[in-house]
Design a protein around this motif. Structure first.
Motif, PDB file in Angstrom:
ATOM      1  N   PRO A  15      39.396  38.575  46.697  1.00 46.22           N
ATOM      2  CA  PRO A  15      40.252  39.406  47.546  1.00 46.22           C
ATOM      3  C   PRO A  15      39.950  40.886  47.445  1.00 46.22           C
ATOM      4  O   PRO A  15      39.990  41.608  48.444  1.00 46.22           O
ATOM      5  CB  PRO A  15      41.656  39.093  47.012  1.00 46.22           C
ATOM      6  CG  PRO A  15      41.551  37.729  46.429  1.00 46.22           C
ATOM      7  CD  PRO A  15      40.167  37.652  45.850  1.00 46.22           C
ATOM      8  N   ALA A  16      39.632  41.389  46.258  1.00 49.07           N
ATOM      9  CA  ALA A  16      39.338  42.823  46.109  1.00 49.07           C
ATOM     10  C   ALA A  16      38.071  43.191  46.862  1.00 49.07           C
ATOM     11  O   ALA A  16      37.982  44.240  47.490  1.00 49.07           O
ATOM     12  CB  ALA A  16      39.207  43.186  44.635  1.00 49.07           C
ATOM     13  N   GLN A  17      37.053  42.315  46.811  1.00 51.76           N
ATOM     14  CA  GLN A  17      35.806  42.594  47.521  1.00 51.76           C
ATOM     15  C   GLN A  17      36.049  42.702  49.021  1.00 51.76           C
ATOM     16  O   GLN A  17      35.572  43.616  49.677  1.00 51.76           O
ATOM     17  CB  GLN A  17      34.786  41.496  47.230  1.00 51.76           C
ATOM     18  CG  GLN A  17      33.542  41.549  48.115  1.00 51.76           C
ATOM     19  CD  GLN A  17      32.691  42.767  47.831  1.00 51.76           C
ATOM     20  OE1 GLN A  17      32.561  43.160  46.681  1.00 51.76           O
ATOM     21  NE2 GLN A  17      32.120  43.362  48.856  1.00 51.76           N
ATOM     22  N   SER A  18      36.806  41.778  49.585  1.00 50.05           N
ATOM     23  CA  SER A  18      37.041  41.790  51.019  1.00 50.05           C
ATOM     24  C   SER A  18      38.032  42.871  51.419  1.00 50.05           C
ATOM     25  O   SER A  18      38.099  43.251  52.585  1.00 50.05           O
ATOM     26  CB  SER A  18      37.570  40.424  51.484  1.00 50.05           C
ATOM     27  OG  SER A  18      38.821  40.152  50.894  1.00 50.05           O
ATOM     28  N   HIS A  19      38.790  43.375  50.453  1.00 47.95           N
ATOM     29  CA  HIS A  19      39.804  44.382  50.760  1.00 47.95           C
ATOM     30  C   HIS A  19      39.195  45.763  50.930  1.00 47.95           C
ATOM     31  O   HIS A  19      39.354  46.410  51.955  1.00 47.95           O
ATOM     32  CB  HIS A  19      40.850  44.404  49.629  1.00 47.95           C
ATOM     33  CG  HIS A  19      41.980  45.356  49.856  1.00 47.95           C
ATOM     34  ND1 HIS A  19      42.694  45.914  48.827  1.00 47.95           N
ATOM     35  CD2 HIS A  19      42.502  45.858  50.986  1.00 47.95           C
ATOM     36  CE1 HIS A  19      43.624  46.710  49.313  1.00 47.95           C
ATOM     37  NE2 HIS A  19      43.524  46.694  50.628  1.00 47.95           N
ATOM     38  N   THR A  20      38.487  46.253  49.927  1.00 51.66           N
ATOM     39  CA  THR A  20      37.939  47.603  49.991  1.00 51.66           C
ATOM     40  C   THR A  20      36.456  47.655  49.657  1.00 51.66           C
ATOM     41  O   THR A  20      35.930  48.705  49.307  1.00 51.66           O
ATOM     42  CB  THR A  20      38.694  48.546  49.036  1.00 51.66           C
ATOM     43  OG1 THR A  20      38.648  48.007  47.711  1.00 51.66           O
ATOM     44  CG2 THR A  20      40.132  48.717  49.462  1.00 51.66           C
ATOM     45  N   GLY A  21      35.766  46.532  49.743  1.00 54.35           N
ATOM     46  CA  GLY A  21      34.327  46.531  49.555  1.00 54.35           C
ATOM     47  C   GLY A  21      33.893  46.831  48.142  1.00 54.35           C
ATOM     48  O   GLY A  21      32.821  47.366  47.911  1.00 54.35           O
ATOM     49  N   SER A  22      34.717  46.473  47.147  1.00 52.49           N
ATOM     50  CA  SER A  22      34.351  46.761  45.762  1.00 52.49           C
ATOM     51  C   SER A  22      34.846  45.651  44.862  1.00 52.49           C
ATOM     52  O   SER A  22      36.017  45.294  44.895  1.00 52.49           O
ATOM     53  CB  SER A  22      34.960  48.092  45.314  1.00 52.49           C
ATOM     54  OG  SER A  22      34.570  48.383  43.993  1.00 52.49           O
ATOM     55  N   MET A  23      33.954  45.106  44.067  1.00 56.17           N
ATOM     56  CA  MET A  23      34.342  44.067  43.137  1.00 56.17           C
ATOM     57  C   MET A  23      35.297  44.618  42.088  1.00 56.17           C
ATOM     58  O   MET A  23      35.206  45.771  41.683  1.00 56.17           O
ATOM     59  CB  MET A  23      33.114  43.482  42.444  1.00 56.17           C
ATOM     60  CG  MET A  23      32.227  42.678  43.376  1.00 56.17           C
ATOM     61  SD  MET A  23      33.003  41.143  43.910  1.00 56.17           S
ATOM     62  CE  MET A  23      32.877  40.181  42.410  1.00 56.17           C
ATOM     63  N   ALA A  24      36.219  43.787  41.650  1.00 58.43           N
ATOM     64  CA  ALA A  24      37.220  44.255  40.688  1.00 58.43           C
ATOM     65  C   ALA A  24      36.625  44.481  39.316  1.00 58.43           C
ATOM     66  O   ALA A  24      37.042  45.357  38.583  1.00 58.43           O
ATOM     67  CB  ALA A  24      38.355  43.224  40.593  1.00 58.43           C
ATOM     68  N   GLY A  25      35.621  43.709  38.937  1.00 59.59           N
ATOM     69  CA  GLY A  25      34.989  43.919  37.639  1.00 59.59           C
ATOM     70  C   GLY A  25      35.811  43.352  36.492  1.00 59.59           C
ATOM     71  O   GLY A  25      36.887  42.794  36.673  1.00 59.59           O
ATOM     72  N   ARG A  26      35.287  43.507  35.280  1.00 58.86           N
ATOM     73  CA  ARG A  26      35.932  42.942  34.108  1.00 58.86           C
ATOM     74  C   ARG A  26      37.080  43.825  33.648  1.00 58.86           C
ATOM     75  O   ARG A  26      36.907  44.994  33.302  1.00 58.86           O
ATOM     76  CB  ARG A  26      34.905  42.750  32.999  1.00 58.86           C
ATOM     77  CG  ARG A  26      33.969  41.588  33.269  1.00 58.86           C
ATOM     78  CD  ARG A  26      33.007  41.386  32.125  1.00 58.86           C
ATOM     79  NE  ARG A  26      33.698  41.172  30.861  1.00 58.86           N
ATOM     80  CZ  ARG A  26      33.070  41.044  29.694  1.00 58.86           C
ATOM     81  NH1 ARG A  26      31.753  41.128  29.655  1.00 58.86           N
ATOM     82  NH2 ARG A  26      33.753  40.855  28.594  1.00 58.86           N
ATOM     83  N   TYR A  27      38.244  43.234  33.639  1.00 55.80           N
ATOM     84  CA  TYR A  27      39.492  43.946  33.353  1.00 55.80           C
ATOM     85  C   TYR A  27      39.450  44.592  31.975  1.00 55.80           C
ATOM     86  O   TYR A  27      39.836  45.749  31.807  1.00 55.80           O
ATOM     87  CB  TYR A  27      40.637  42.941  33.455  1.00 55.80           C
ATOM     88  CG  TYR A  27      42.024  43.504  33.302  1.00 55.80           C
ATOM     89  CD1 TYR A  27      42.671  44.096  34.382  1.00 55.80           C
ATOM     90  CD2 TYR A  27      42.711  43.420  32.093  1.00 55.80           C
ATOM     91  CE1 TYR A  27      43.959  44.586  34.260  1.00 55.80           C
ATOM     92  CE2 TYR A  27      43.989  43.906  31.963  1.00 55.80           C
ATOM     93  CZ  TYR A  27      44.613  44.484  33.051  1.00 55.80           C
ATOM     94  OH  TYR A  27      45.891  44.971  32.925  1.00 55.80           O
ATOM     95  N   GLU A  28      38.973  43.864  30.980  1.00 62.32           N
ATOM     96  CA  GLU A  28      38.993  44.374  29.608  1.00 62.32           C
ATOM     97  C   GLU A  28      38.096  45.600  29.454  1.00 62.32           C
ATOM     98  O   GLU A  28      38.423  46.533  28.708  1.00 62.32           O
ATOM     99  CB  GLU A  28      38.551  43.288  28.622  1.00 62.32           C
ATOM    100  CG  GLU A  28      39.468  42.076  28.565  1.00 62.32           C
ATOM    101  CD  GLU A  28      39.190  41.086  29.691  1.00 62.32           C
ATOM    102  OE1 GLU A  28      38.240  41.324  30.488  1.00 62.32           O
ATOM    103  OE2 GLU A  28      39.925  40.083  29.783  1.00 62.32           O
TER     104      GLU A  28
END
Length: 540
Positions: A323-336
């Motif tokens: 969802p983040a990728q399709s939302h603003t064109g950026s992968m969310a990445g590793r949270y930690e």
């Protein structure tokens, strides 16, 4: 320790990353030789817009030039003198109409030019058939047109001297489709040629209440109060969650910026800008992901000693990458990794938009405090016990009163009143006594913070809170903090609570919200001292 590897793959990047757009095979860089009127360029063979690039680069009548408008693009963000709305319309269901209404309702004081292909009057204002028809120059533009029309419109805006473009239109690299990527690259190439900074694309817009600028499709933001909080959000929806909380609770905003797909304006740029802005006291970030983690962290580290930077980031569940990728064109990445990196850079980590906004409010009202020792007074014993427990569980200290303080409180309250911390005021409703007890606790050298909790709807408590706020102010040590925690049964009392906050006493609408904000305040004082007193370890 290398927190972020050399590749951005760990944190994630779009299929066609912003760095590829700027420096990779899809590029067209013009190098002018003024004496020969020549240019060299580099583009990949077969690029679908090669012909357009060749015409732009080699044309003797077109060349990149100094922008007509001399102001810094980010200064323009705080209050443009002129704006072009491209895609304005009379259809109230369309964003192009909402943007015009937003500017009208906030009382935009500059020149407003509307562009509508049919040249219809919009909200009783003239419109032009194209940007080229707009008379004179303009500083900024808001584009609300289909993605395929953005490049042409952006070029026309460049010819008008536009330095800042808010591109609300979607349909670019967030789609991970060839056509969207092509339009995105073309848009960036034009922006580079004209020196245009882009907010977006795929954004709700941007708002600066003090500058009377609402360049967004959200007319609600036209009612936002001017203040000292700068909110930078990848999501328009989360920007609204934060902004609506501020408006409900009478908290002022310096600016709200929806970064969207971050074409050529990144978090790092705006963190540095608002870090130098004298009217900004605190910066709040909502993050989904970024292709430039090191740059973001470095910018935050530079700003953190001067003013707090708060962040809320999604991704703890691990379920939002797609969802983040399709939302603003950026992968969310590793949270930690983000969590560790942000904390290392001096950014205050929050667990929700509400916590971010609560803490930001506290930072705008209160100067630095001396320490974490808390005194509690309440008319509800159960709430006082709960506050005591919350303080201890969050690492704050429950203050021990001096003998002088205990003696004074004993004189003020009825016999058999509990005189230790927390102070139970439940059986004594005389307003002057509330004020004197508060003054006494704030004077105690072993007290850094005083929290008073009450149900705002219980009897005359809002009047008592006002009296305490106003009458303790003249003698209050600037290094000590007074705050109120309350629960209200009706929003009719919000205006009264706003008066209390305007007197310099923050009000939190639940006990735990007060404590969480207080923890962030105490934490920042420690972080700030550390950053000022020592050289922090490298981020990478």
């Amino acid at each position: 320790m290398t927190l972020f590897p050399a590749t951005s793959k760990v944190l994630g990047s779009p299929k066609t990353s912003r760095e590829m757009v700027r420096t990779g095979t899809h590029r067209a860089r013009v190098l002018h030789e003024t004496s020969k009127q020549k240019a060299s360029y580099s583009i990949r063979a077969g690029c679908p817009f090669e012909r357009m690039l060749r015409e732009e680069v080699m044309s003797p009548t077109r060349s990149p030039r100094e922008p007509l408008c001399p102001r810094d693009p980010f200064d323009i963000l705080l209050g443009p003198r002129s704006v072009i709305v491209v895609g304005a319309t009379n259809n109230p269901a369309k964003y192009g109409h909402m943007v015009v209404r937003s500017l009208v309702e906030i009382g935009f004081e500059g020149e407003m030019h509307l562009v509508n292909i049919n040249r219809e009057r919009i909200l009783d204002r003239q419109s032009y058939g194209s940007v080229d028809e707009v008379p004179g120059e303009a500083e900024t533009a808001v584009l609300v047109v289909p993605a395929q029309h953005v490049p042409v419109c952006l070029r026309q805006c460049g010819d008008k001297g536009v330095r800042l473009a808010v591109i609300i239109s979607g349909g670019f690299n967030e789609l991970e489709e060839e056509e969207g990527d092509r339009l995105y690259e073309e848009m960036l190439s034009i922006a580079d040629q004209y020196g245009i900074r882009i907010i977006g694309p795929n954004t709700f817009g941007t708002v600066t209440p003090a500058g009377r600028f609402n360049g967004s499709f959200s007319t609600d933001f036209s009612r936002a109060l001017p203040g000292k909080i700068a909110l930078l959000s990848q999501s328009g929806g989360v920007a609204h969650i934060l902004g609506y909380q501020a408006m409900r609770e009478g908290v002022g905003l310096r600016s709200v910026v929806g970064l969207g797909n971050r074409a050529n304006v990144e978090f790092k740029d705006l963190i540095r800008f608002f870090g130098e802005d004298d009217e900004t006291a605190v910066i709040g970030l909502y993050l989904e992901g970024t292709d430039q983690p090191r740059e973001l962290l470095q910018a935050a580290r530079e700003v953190a000693p001067k003013k707090p930077v708060l962040a809320y980031k999604v991704g703890g569940s691990g379920a939002i990458a797609g969802p983040a990728q399709s939302h603003t064109g950026s992968m969310a990445g590793r949270y930690e990794l983000y969590q560790g990196g942000l904390k290392q850079a001096g950014i205050l980590w929050t667990e929700s938009p509400q916590e971010l906004m609560d803490a930001a409010k506290l930072f705008t009202i209160q100067e630095p405090i001396r320490g974490p020792r808390v005194a509690i007074m309440s008319i509800q014993a159960g709430a006082a016990i709960m506050l005591t427990d919350l303080c201890v569980s969050h690492g704050l200290e429950v203050a021990r009163f001096s003998e002088e303080t205990r003696h004074k409180v004993a004189e003020l309250l009825p016999p058999k009143t509990f005189l230790e911390n927390p102070v139970d005021m439940g059986f004594f409703w005389h307003p002057p006594v509330f004020v004197e007890v508060a003054k006494t606790l704030l004077k105690d050298p072993q007290v850094d913070i005083l929290i008073m909790y009450t149900l705002a709807a219980a009897g005359p408590m809002t009047d008592i809170m006002k009296s305490i706020a106003l009458e303790t102010l003249p003698s209050r040590d600037p290094g000590k903090l007074l705050l109120f925690g309350t629960d209200i049964s009706t929003y009719d009392l919000m205006a009264e609570l706003g008066e209390i906050q305007s007197a310099g006493v923050p009000v939190f609408l639940a006990p735990e919200r007060a404590i969480r904000s207080l923890v962030q305040k105490v934490k920042y004082e420690r972080i700030r001292r550390h950053l000022l007193d020592s050289s922090p370890p490298p981020l990478f």
